[in-house]
Design a protein around this motif. Sequence first.
Motif, PDB file in Angstrom:
ATOM      1  N   ASP A 247       0.840  -1.190   0.000  1.00 29.43           N
ATOM      2  CA  ASP A 247       0.000   0.000   0.000  1.00 29.43           C
ATOM      3  C   ASP A 247       0.877   1.243   0.000  1.00 29.43           C
ATOM      4  OD1 ASP A 247      -2.294  -1.560   0.109  1.00 29.43           O
ATOM      5  OD2 ASP A 247      -2.296  -1.608   2.307  1.00 29.43           O
ATOM      6  N   ALA A 248       0.508   2.204  -0.821  1.00 27.84           N
ATOM      7  CA  ALA A 248       1.312   3.419  -0.972  1.00 27.84           C
ATOM      8  C   ALA A 248       0.484   4.652  -0.667  1.00 27.84           C
ATOM      9  CB  ALA A 248       1.880   3.499  -2.386  1.00 27.84           C
ATOM     10  N   VAL A 249       1.088   5.586   0.042  1.00 29.78           N
ATOM     11  CA  VAL A 249       0.502   6.907   0.272  1.00 29.78           C
ATOM     12  C   VAL A 249       1.373   7.907  -0.479  1.00 29.78           C
ATOM     13  CG1 VAL A 249      -0.068   8.670   1.974  1.00 29.78           C
ATOM     14  CG2 VAL A 249      -0.394   6.247   2.537  1.00 29.78           C
ATOM     15  N   TRP A 250       0.776   8.600  -1.443  1.00 28.40           N
ATOM     16  CA  TRP A 250       1.520   9.579  -2.253  1.00 28.40           C
ATOM     17  C   TRP A 250       1.136  10.988  -1.839  1.00 28.40           C
ATOM     18  CZ3 TRP A 250       5.424   7.866  -5.026  1.00 28.40           C
ATOM     19  CH2 TRP A 250       5.414   6.534  -5.474  1.00 28.40           C
ATOM     20  N   LEU A 251       2.152  11.821  -1.647  1.00 24.35           N
ATOM     21  CA  LEU A 251       1.932  13.207  -1.261  1.00 24.35           C
ATOM     22  C   LEU A 251       2.713  14.132  -2.185  1.00 24.35           C
ATOM     23  CD1 LEU A 251       2.390  12.928   2.615  1.00 24.35           C
ATOM     24  CD2 LEU A 251       0.214  13.137   1.394  1.00 24.35           C
ATOM     25  N   PRO A 252       2.128  15.258  -2.604  1.00 25.01           N
ATOM     26  CA  PRO A 252       2.916  16.250  -3.340  1.00 25.01           C
ATOM     27  C   PRO A 252       3.965  16.852  -2.422  1.00 25.01           C
ATOM     28  CG  PRO A 252       0.787  17.159  -2.725  1.00 25.01           C
ATOM     29  CD  PRO A 252       0.746  15.703  -2.346  1.00 25.01           C
ATOM     30  N   ALA A 253       5.098  17.210  -2.982  1.00 23.35           N
ATOM     31  CA  ALA A 253       6.200  17.704  -2.148  1.00 23.35           C
ATOM     32  C   ALA A 253       7.082  18.659  -2.933  1.00 23.35           C
ATOM     33  CB  ALA A 253       7.036  16.538  -1.626  1.00 23.35           C
TER      34      ALA A 253
ATOM     35  N   GLY B 212      16.776  17.109 -11.500  1.00 24.77           N
ATOM     36  CA  GLY B 212      17.783  18.046 -11.981  1.00 24.77           C
ATOM     37  C   GLY B 212      18.431  18.760 -10.812  1.00 24.77           C
ATOM     38  N   ASP B 213      18.774  20.014 -11.014  1.00 24.53           N
ATOM     39  CA  ASP B 213      19.394  20.807  -9.949  1.00 24.53           C
ATOM     40  C   ASP B 213      18.416  21.749  -9.284  1.00 24.53           C
ATOM     41  OD1 ASP B 213      22.269  21.056 -12.064  1.00 24.53           O
ATOM     42  OD2 ASP B 213      21.917  19.673 -10.401  1.00 24.53           O
ATOM     43  N   ASP B 214      17.133  21.695  -9.705  1.00 20.65           N
ATOM     44  CA  ASP B 214      16.139  22.630  -9.188  1.00 20.65           C
ATOM     45  C   ASP B 214      15.495  22.047  -7.939  1.00 20.65           C
ATOM     46  OD1 ASP B 214      14.239  24.482  -8.690  1.00 20.65           O
ATOM     47  OD2 ASP B 214      13.175  24.284 -10.613  1.00 20.65           O
ATOM     48  N   GLN B 215      15.924  22.528  -6.778  1.00 18.18           N
ATOM     49  CA  GLN B 215      15.390  22.022  -5.524  1.00 18.18           C
ATOM     50  C   GLN B 215      13.942  22.433  -5.317  1.00 18.18           C
ATOM     51  OE1 GLN B 215      16.902  20.071  -2.720  1.00 18.18           O
ATOM     52  NE2 GLN B 215      17.839  19.451  -4.643  1.00 18.18           N
ATOM     53  N   ASN B 216      13.454  23.429  -6.051  1.00 17.12           N
ATOM     54  CA  ASN B 216      12.074  23.880  -5.903  1.00 17.12           C
ATOM     55  C   ASN B 216      11.127  23.205  -6.887  1.00 17.12           C
ATOM     56  OD1 ASN B 216      12.576  25.760  -3.798  1.00 17.12           O
ATOM     57  ND2 ASN B 216      13.455  27.172  -5.303  1.00 17.12           N
ATOM     58  N   ALA B 217      11.643  22.299  -7.719  1.00 16.78           N
ATOM     59  CA  ALA B 217      10.781  21.599  -8.668  1.00 16.78           C
ATOM     60  C   ALA B 217       9.803  20.709  -7.909  1.00 16.78           C
ATOM     61  CB  ALA B 217      11.623  20.762  -9.622  1.00 16.78           C
ATOM     62  N   PRO B 218       8.570  20.568  -8.403  1.00 17.31           N
ATOM     63  CA  PRO B 218       7.592  19.726  -7.706  1.00 17.31           C
ATOM     64  C   PRO B 218       8.007  18.253  -7.728  1.00 17.31           C
ATOM     65  CG  PRO B 218       6.745  20.426  -9.836  1.00 17.31           C
ATOM     66  CD  PRO B 218       8.014  21.197  -9.611  1.00 17.31           C
ATOM     67  N   GLN B 219       7.829  17.603  -6.622  1.00 16.66           N
ATOM     68  CA  GLN B 219       8.127  16.181  -6.474  1.00 16.66           C
ATOM     69  C   GLN B 219       6.906  15.518  -5.859  1.00 16.66           C
ATOM     70  OE1 GLN B 219      11.323  15.089  -7.269  1.00 16.66           O
ATOM     71  NE2 GLN B 219      12.245  17.091  -7.566  1.00 16.66           N
ATOM     72  N   ARG B 220       7.010  14.225  -5.628  1.00 16.58           N
ATOM     73  CA  ARG B 220       6.030  13.529  -4.810  1.00 16.58           C
ATOM     74  C   ARG B 220       6.779  12.539  -3.942  1.00 16.58           C
ATOM     75  NH1 ARG B 220       2.703   9.129  -8.392  1.00 16.58           N
ATOM     76  NH2 ARG B 220       4.321   8.591  -9.905  1.00 16.58           N
ATOM     77  N   VAL B 221       6.238  12.293  -2.747  1.00 15.16           N
ATOM     78  CA  VAL B 221       6.908  11.401  -1.816  1.00 15.16           C
ATOM     79  C   VAL B 221       6.035  10.182  -1.551  1.00 15.16           C
ATOM     80  CG1 VAL B 221       8.217  13.251  -0.722  1.00 15.16           C
ATOM     81  CG2 VAL B 221       6.028  12.541   0.257  1.00 15.16           C
TER      82      VAL B 221
ATOM     83  N   ARG C  47      -8.726  12.413   5.655  1.00 15.65           N
ATOM     84  CA  ARG C  47      -8.668  13.585   4.782  1.00 15.65           C
ATOM     85  C   ARG C  47      -8.079  14.742   5.576  1.00 15.65           C
ATOM     86  NH1 ARG C  47     -13.588  13.748   3.124  1.00 15.65           N
ATOM     87  NH2 ARG C  47     -13.197  12.680   1.143  1.00 15.65           N
ATOM     88  N   LEU C  48      -7.001  15.323   5.037  1.00 15.86           N
ATOM     89  CA  LEU C  48      -6.371  16.476   5.685  1.00 15.86           C
ATOM     90  C   LEU C  48      -7.191  17.729   5.425  1.00 15.86           C
ATOM     91  CD1 LEU C  48      -2.624  15.772   4.787  1.00 15.86           C
ATOM     92  CD2 LEU C  48      -4.003  14.845   6.670  1.00 15.86           C
ATOM     93  N   ALA C  49      -6.834  18.803   6.122  1.00 13.69           N
ATOM     94  CA  ALA C  49      -7.594  20.042   6.000  1.00 13.69           C
ATOM     95  C   ALA C  49      -7.585  20.588   4.583  1.00 13.69           C
ATOM     96  CB  ALA C  49      -7.036  21.085   6.977  1.00 13.69           C
ATOM     97  N   ASP C  50      -6.504  20.349   3.825  1.00 18.56           N
ATOM     98  CA  ASP C  50      -6.435  20.847   2.454  1.00 18.56           C
ATOM     99  C   ASP C  50      -7.075  19.904   1.448  1.00 18.56           C
ATOM    100  OD1 ASP C  50      -4.654  18.771   2.330  1.00 18.56           O
ATOM    101  OD2 ASP C  50      -2.973  19.941   1.554  1.00 18.56           O
ATOM    102  N   GLY C  51      -7.705  18.827   1.949  1.00 18.95           N
ATOM    103  CA  GLY C  51      -8.365  17.873   1.068  1.00 18.95           C
ATOM    104  C   GLY C  51      -7.526  16.680   0.669  1.00 18.95           C
ATOM    105  N   THR C  52      -6.249  16.660   1.024  1.00 20.50           N
ATOM    106  CA  THR C  52      -5.378  15.534   0.673  1.00 20.50           C
ATOM    107  C   THR C  52      -5.842  14.268   1.380  1.00 20.50           C
ATOM    108  OG1 THR C  52      -3.484  17.011   0.392  1.00 20.50           O
ATOM    109  CG2 THR C  52      -3.006  14.677   0.706  1.00 20.50           C
ATOM    110  N   ALA C  53      -5.929  13.163   0.634  1.00 21.85           N
ATOM    111  CA  ALA C  53      -6.338  11.879   1.204  1.00 21.85           C
ATOM    112  C   ALA C  53      -5.102  11.055   1.548  1.00 21.85           C
ATOM    113  CB  ALA C  53      -7.213  11.113   0.219  1.00 21.85           C
ATOM    114  N   VAL C  54      -5.075  10.470   2.748  1.00 24.19           N
ATOM    115  CA  VAL C  54      -3.990   9.589   3.179  1.00 24.19           C
ATOM    116  C   VAL C  54      -4.601   8.387   3.884  1.00 24.19           C
ATOM    117  CG1 VAL C  54      -2.355  11.509   3.428  1.00 24.19           C
ATOM    118  CG2 VAL C  54      -3.663  10.740   5.414  1.00 24.19           C
ATOM    119  N   ALA C  55      -3.777   7.393   4.141  1.00 24.06           N
ATOM    120  CA  ALA C  55      -4.211   6.205   4.884  1.00 24.06           C
ATOM    121  C   ALA C  55      -3.204   5.903   5.975  1.00 24.06           C
ATOM    122  CB  ALA C  55      -4.353   4.999   3.949  1.00 24.06           C
TER     123      ALA C  55
ATOM    124  N   ALA D 209      10.663   9.551   4.131  1.00 28.76           N
ATOM    125  CA  ALA D 209       9.896   9.366   2.908  1.00 28.76           C
ATOM    126  C   ALA D 209      10.846   9.114   1.752  1.00 28.76           C
ATOM    127  CB  ALA D 209       9.039  10.606   2.637  1.00 28.76           C
ATOM    128  N   ARG D 210      10.316   8.563   0.690  1.00 30.82           N
ATOM    129  CA  ARG D 210      11.094   8.356  -0.530  1.00 30.82           C
ATOM    130  C   ARG D 210      10.548   9.267  -1.607  1.00 30.82           C
ATOM    131  NH1 ARG D 210      14.989   5.397  -2.615  1.00 30.82           N
ATOM    132  NH2 ARG D 210      14.910   4.645  -4.757  1.00 30.82           N
TER     133      ARG D 210
END
Length: 350
Positions: A236-242, A266-275, A312-320, A345-346
């Motif tokens: 089971d995986a929980v994915w979060l934007p990061a 790349g070298d952009d530390q501010n690029a969107p990722q997911r964990v 469900r988090l306050a911003d609407g994000t779903a987790v388990a 996290a990975r």
Amino acid sequence: MAELRIAGVHKDYGPVRALTGVDLTVRSGALVAVLGPSGSGKTTLLRCIAGFEALDAGEIRVDGSRVATPDASVPPERRRIAVVPQEGALFPHLSVLGNVAYGLDRAARRAGRAAAVLDLVGLAGFQDRMPHHLSGGQQQRVAVARALAPRPPVVLLDEPFNALDAALRAELRQDVWQALRADGATAVLVTHDQAEALSIADEVAVMRDGRIVQSGPPELLYGTPADPWVAGFVGDAVWLPAVMDGDRARTPLGALPVTPSAPADGDDQNAPQRVLLRPEQIALVPPGAPDAVLATVVRRDFYGHDAVLGLRLADGTAVAARIFDPASVPPSVGDQVALRVRGAARVFPR
């Protein structure tokens, strides 16, 4: 015991590529689970090892001896590789002992090898039973005993627990694992059941579209999956934007430490990722605990030994979150709870 080595194996069925460059080594005495969804090529790989299918490229070696290439193939009966099919496929007219002793020479029969392997699989005293007097689980035990009896260099198990109910399947796979260990057998288990592969295999090879996409010890695959597909397939995986912030990832569950092997975009530390998190990493903590994040329970799946909460988090994000304390009463749907992440996290690119 014997080492099984598969190198660069390709197999086509007309225009359909079933196996593409498969490499796999099963060390002597080890149990390797080949795990994959339907159509991934795992059964085709087993049939190639057994000698039921010819190779289009590559080679297969057993204990250093080449048994299959595109130009030459040792017949299945001469490879001495045992196969335990999904159904026991016992001889209905033979007793349990007769089934197990069927492939033994006279010396092995006199030495009591059949009775010895029946004892290994927990069927001592069942020698005179007929197959139709056995339960499904007992029939599969006989099939395993029959495979082990002639001491083959390699044992192939083709989803042998698939037709059994969940409780019996868990018990039988542990008993079979112990029997394989006691006999020192080299074994390959083909399965689509993640729990089965992770619980009994020394190594797991995950297949997708005819390729092995990752292999290694179960804890490695579960903890450091090679890509998002493997992550979701083996558990089971929980994915979060990061967004990366130095050596931490900013997520809806707070700033989280990440594994050292996390890939950078790349070298952009501010690029969107997911964990990636596993549900057991998300813990319930007392309200007001430092760094806690509030969530609302929207689903509760109770299993007795644990429970999984859909949140469900306050911003609407779903987790388990997976809760392991059987003495506690899990929160009900609609309750508000406080969460905190345990461990790292990975990170994967979005």
